[in-house]
Design a protein around this motif. Structure first.
Motif, PDB file in Angstrom:
ATOM      1  N   MET A   1       1.227  -3.805  10.562  1.00 55.71           N
ATOM      2  CA  MET A   1       1.760  -3.933   9.205  1.00 55.71           C
ATOM      3  C   MET A   1       0.905  -3.113   8.240  1.00 55.71           C
ATOM      4  SD  MET A   1       4.337  -5.999   9.416  1.00 55.71           S
ATOM      5  CE  MET A   1       4.557  -6.653   7.762  1.00 55.71           C
ATOM      6  N   PRO A   2       1.450  -2.631   7.111  1.00 54.74           N
ATOM      7  CA  PRO A   2       0.658  -1.899   6.135  1.00 54.74           C
ATOM      8  C   PRO A   2      -0.453  -2.780   5.589  1.00 54.74           C
ATOM      9  CG  PRO A   2       2.998  -1.641   5.710  1.00 54.74           C
ATOM     10  CD  PRO A   2       2.868  -2.700   6.739  1.00 54.74           C
ATOM     11  N   GLU A   3      -1.518  -2.159   5.106  1.00 53.74           N
ATOM     12  CA  GLU A   3      -2.601  -2.920   4.505  1.00 53.74           C
ATOM     13  C   GLU A   3      -2.042  -3.814   3.408  1.00 53.74           C
ATOM     14  OE1 GLU A   3      -6.095  -0.680   3.361  1.00 53.74           O
ATOM     15  OE2 GLU A   3      -5.485   0.925   4.683  1.00 53.74           O
ATOM     16  N   THR A   4      -2.489  -5.094   3.404  1.00 54.90           N
ATOM     17  CA  THR A   4      -1.967  -6.032   2.412  1.00 54.90           C
ATOM     18  C   THR A   4      -2.684  -5.906   1.080  1.00 54.90           C
ATOM     19  OG1 THR A   4      -3.475  -7.718   3.297  1.00 54.90           O
ATOM     20  CG2 THR A   4      -1.213  -7.677   4.148  1.00 54.90           C
ATOM     21  N   LEU A 277      11.199  -3.590   6.125  1.00 51.96           N
ATOM     22  CA  LEU A 277      10.723  -2.398   5.411  1.00 51.96           C
ATOM     23  C   LEU A 277       9.299  -2.059   5.827  1.00 51.96           C
ATOM     24  CD1 LEU A 277      10.782  -0.204   3.223  1.00 51.96           C
ATOM     25  CD2 LEU A 277      10.222  -1.976   1.543  1.00 51.96           C
ATOM     26  N   GLU A 278       8.431  -3.040   5.875  1.00 52.62           N
ATOM     27  CA  GLU A 278       7.035  -2.777   6.246  1.00 52.62           C
ATOM     28  C   GLU A 278       6.925  -2.321   7.697  1.00 52.62           C
ATOM     29  OE1 GLU A 278       4.371  -5.518   3.296  1.00 52.62           O
ATOM     30  OE2 GLU A 278       5.247  -6.526   5.024  1.00 52.62           O
ATOM     31  N   GLN A 279       7.735  -2.892   8.572  1.00 47.96           N
ATOM     32  CA  GLN A 279       7.693  -2.463   9.972  1.00 47.96           C
ATOM     33  C   GLN A 279       8.266  -1.054  10.134  1.00 47.96           C
ATOM     34  OE1 GLN A 279       7.801  -6.862  12.124  1.00 47.96           O
ATOM     35  NE2 GLN A 279       9.596  -5.569  12.297  1.00 47.96           N
ATOM     36  N   ALA A 280       9.254  -0.721   9.314  1.00 43.01           N
ATOM     37  CA  ALA A 280       9.780   0.650   9.343  1.00 43.01           C
ATOM     38  C   ALA A 280       8.715   1.643   8.891  1.00 43.01           C
ATOM     39  CB  ALA A 280      11.018   0.751   8.452  1.00 43.01           C
ATOM     40  N   ILE A 281       7.913   1.252   7.906  1.00 43.41           N
ATOM     41  CA  ILE A 281       6.835   2.119   7.433  1.00 43.41           C
ATOM     42  C   ILE A 281       5.825   2.362   8.549  1.00 43.41           C
ATOM     43  CG2 ILE A 281       4.869   2.253   5.840  1.00 43.41           C
ATOM     44  CD1 ILE A 281       6.644   0.748   3.801  1.00 43.41           C
ATOM     45  N   ASP A 282       5.486   1.307   9.298  1.00 43.95           N
ATOM     46  CA  ASP A 282       4.575   1.481  10.431  1.00 43.95           C
ATOM     47  C   ASP A 282       5.146   2.467  11.456  1.00 43.95           C
ATOM     48  OD1 ASP A 282       2.652  -0.223   9.480  1.00 43.95           O
ATOM     49  OD2 ASP A 282       3.353  -1.968  10.601  1.00 43.95           O
ATOM     50  N   ALA A 295      14.881   6.425   5.475  1.00 41.41           N
ATOM     51  CA  ALA A 295      14.608   5.357   6.443  1.00 41.41           C
ATOM     52  C   ALA A 295      14.165   4.079   5.737  1.00 41.41           C
ATOM     53  CB  ALA A 295      13.541   5.813   7.436  1.00 41.41           C
ATOM     54  N   ARG A 296      13.325   4.228   4.725  1.00 43.59           N
ATOM     55  CA  ARG A 296      12.823   3.045   4.016  1.00 43.59           C
ATOM     56  C   ARG A 296      13.934   2.356   3.222  1.00 43.59           C
ATOM     57  NH1 ARG A 296       6.690   3.980   1.712  1.00 43.59           N
ATOM     58  NH2 ARG A 296       5.808   4.937   3.568  1.00 43.59           N
ATOM     59  N   PHE A 297      14.772   3.143   2.550  1.00 44.14           N
ATOM     60  CA  PHE A 297      15.816   2.527   1.737  1.00 44.14           C
ATOM     61  C   PHE A 297      16.886   1.899   2.636  1.00 44.14           C
ATOM     62  CE2 PHE A 297      19.088   2.577  -1.751  1.00 44.14           C
ATOM     63  CZ  PHE A 297      18.359   1.772  -2.625  1.00 44.14           C
ATOM     64  N   ALA A 298      17.134   2.498   3.785  1.00 43.55           N
ATOM     65  CA  ALA A 298      18.060   1.889   4.740  1.00 43.55           C
ATOM     66  C   ALA A 298      17.519   0.540   5.214  1.00 43.55           C
ATOM     67  CB  ALA A 298      18.292   2.826   5.921  1.00 43.55           C
ATOM     68  N   ALA A 299      16.214   0.465   5.451  1.00 45.30           N
ATOM     69  CA  ALA A 299      15.608  -0.811   5.831  1.00 45.30           C
ATOM     70  C   ALA A 299      15.778  -1.843   4.717  1.00 45.30           C
ATOM     71  CB  ALA A 299      14.128  -0.614   6.155  1.00 45.30           C
ATOM     72  N   LEU A 300      15.634  -1.390   3.484  1.00 46.51           N
ATOM     73  CA  LEU A 300      15.761  -2.293   2.337  1.00 46.51           C
ATOM     74  C   LEU A 300      17.195  -2.776   2.149  1.00 46.51           C
ATOM     75  CD1 LEU A 300      13.973  -3.448   0.042  1.00 46.51           C
ATOM     76  CD2 LEU A 300      14.691  -1.500  -1.351  1.00 46.51           C
ATOM     77  N   MET A 301      18.169  -1.939   2.489  1.00 45.91           N
ATOM     78  CA  MET A 301      19.578  -2.255   2.235  1.00 45.91           C
ATOM     79  C   MET A 301      20.325  -2.743   3.470  1.00 45.91           C
ATOM     80  SD  MET A 301      19.871  -1.552  -1.018  1.00 45.91           S
ATOM     81  CE  MET A 301      21.610  -1.293  -1.411  1.00 45.91           C
TER      82      MET A 301
END
Length: 482
Positions: A1-4, A277-282, A295-301
């Motif tokens: 996961m991204p840094e919290t 979204l966070e897993q897509a970023i990873d 990719a990120r906006f698709a994860a969000l939507m």
């Protein structure tokens, strides 16, 4: 996961970092300081470059502010700059290039919004202090006077930077009244810098959320893109939802927070979406180049169709049939409202519509034909679809999660195997239109298109054919049509 959480910085670290960055910029900023001073004007490095210098981040895009009016700035820069442009002249900005540096020099100014206008009224100012006072946040309201390299920090930006806090130089109400887009910028900077937002700023954003409606869709879109592509987008998105801004600019997001009750238990779709979204970023770090907005906006939507398709069954379970198709339509409508390009709109909508396709794969029962169709339908979005589909697994059941990942690994292996055996990324019939007309002895028209479509289906079902085999099968199909 991204840094919290971001790593906090100390005042000493800030001082050390800014000194090192100013030394790096010295050949440019020292020259500019000397040229403007000799011409009788003040000049200072300002805004983001100063903030990021204190955070130890390098910038080759430099913002400076000056007492000189635009025409005077042009005279000073002429002969020194390697190229100049004045597309921002209306706002007092002259741009230029020097070596690897892109530089914008802007006259001291103040700007405000008429309550019913989308465009700022720009007035030139007379002092650096006045210019800093009109900026959005204290961490952006610091300057370095040139050529002396004296730091000006009238609103405590250095301390806020060290504490990781976003505050406004004046009252947040006055700041957001002047430019309501600053409310979106608060969320964006929270996402980019990992900073907290001061309680009084959050309160003002909540009370004034309706003011965002006077801002053009294009400006809102640009801030949203920067937020989604930031390092900590969850922080910014959570703030938008918390303050009610999301209901005005991206209402599909807060709508995902479906009510839950003791009789109808189901996954929290809103929290699931932020996790996806966070897993897509990873995953994008491994599979895509840099922050990938599509990719990120698709994860969000990807699940925005769930609220409209939710049904409760008698056994207490919940279904969301066709939420992929409904969600794609909703995504397309929202992105058009935000003035996204047709290309980005279609790319994101396609991913939303296809994000469930993999779940028909089961434990590998798909035929080669089904795999070909999966690749064909994804087209140039296949790698993003891989990312979204893998990221969409947020189950806490470790065995189930591992099974899903193994199954998708198997699908990707089959795609790779088919690629080695045949042209998979651009599937075409084994005969082109000219060959079809020659073999069947027909002229251009509807029947050629029908034959082409039939050959394409043959290619999908059976894979590539030798030209003679394809010819014989085409003739047999033609004869069967009568």
């Amino acid at each position: 996961m991204p840094e919290t959480d971001p790593t906090p910085v100390s005042i000493v670290e800030v001082q050390r970092a800014v000194t090192a960055e100013l030394d790096r910029l010295g050949p440019v900023i020292d020259d500019l300081g000397r040229l403007f001073t000799e011409a009788g004007h003040e000049i200072a490095l300002v805004g983001g470059p100063v903030r990021d210098a204190m955070l130890g981040r390098r910038h080759n895009d430099l913002d400076l502010t000056t007492s000189a009016r635009p025409e005077e700035t042009e005279r000073v820069l002429k002969g020194w700059a390697e190229g100049m442009w004045d597309v921002g002249r209306e706002f007092g900005t002259i741009g230029c290039r020097k070596g690897d540096f892109q530089i914008e020099v802007t006259t001291y100014r103040s700007e405000s919004y008429d309550p019913s206008s989308r465009k700022p009224d720009v007035d030139f100012g007379d002092s650096l202090a006045g210019d800093l006072g009109r900026r959005d946040f204290t961490v952006n309201a610091m300057a370095v006077r040139l050529p002396a390299r004296t730091v000006e920090d009238p609103f405590g930006g250095v301390l806020d930077l060290a504490q990781g806090l976003l505050r406004t130089p004046g009252t947040p109400e006055a700041s957001f009244s002047d430019d309501p887009l600053r409310m979106m910028r608060a969320a964006r900077f929270a996402a980019q810098l990992g900073f907290d937002v001061a309680p009084e700023v959050v309160a003002a954003m909540t009370a004034m959320a309706d003011r965002i409606e006077i801002i053009s869709a294009e400006r809102v879109r640009d801030e949203l893109v920067k937020l989604v592509c930031a390092r900590w987008p969850r922080r910014g998105l959570t703030l938008l939802v918390q303050t009610g801004l999301a209901e005005r600019v991206l209402p599909e997001l807060p709508a995902l927070a479906l009510e839950r009750d003791e009789h109808h238990r189901h996954k929290d779709v809103y929290e699931h979406t932020l996790t996806v979204l966070e897993q897509a970023i990873d995953l994008e770090a491994e599979r895509l180049e840099g922050p990938d907005f599509v990719a990120r906006f698709a994860a969000l939507m990807h699940d925005v169709g769930k609220p409209r398709t939710r049904k409760f069954l008698d056994d207490g379970s919940v279904t969301f049939h066709h939420h992929d198709v409904v969600g794609a339509k909703m995504t397309r409508k929202r992105m058009k409202a935000l003035r996204f390009s047709n290309e980005e709109t279609e790319q994101v909508s396609q991913l939303v519509e296809q994000h469930l396709r993999f779940h028909g794969y089961g434990t590998g029962e798909w035929t080669d034909s089904a795999v070909r169709r999966y690749v064909r339908d994804a087209g140039d979005q296949l790698e993003r679809l891989h990312v979204l589909t893998r990221a969409d697994s947020t189950t806490r059941n470790k065995r189930k999660a591992e099974r899903l990942q193994r199954t998708y690994d198997d699908l990707e292996r089959r795609i790779a195997d088919l690629r080695e055996r045949e042209e998979l990324d651009s599937i075409r019939p084994d005969l082109d239109g000219n060959q079809i007309m020659e073999i069947l002895g027909i002229a251009p028209g509807r029947e050629v298109g029908e034959a082409y479509t039939w050959l394409l289906e043959l290619r999908m079902e059976e894979g590539p054919q030798e030209p003679e085999v394809a010819r014989e099968k085409l003739l047999a199909w033609w004869a069967a049509r009568g």
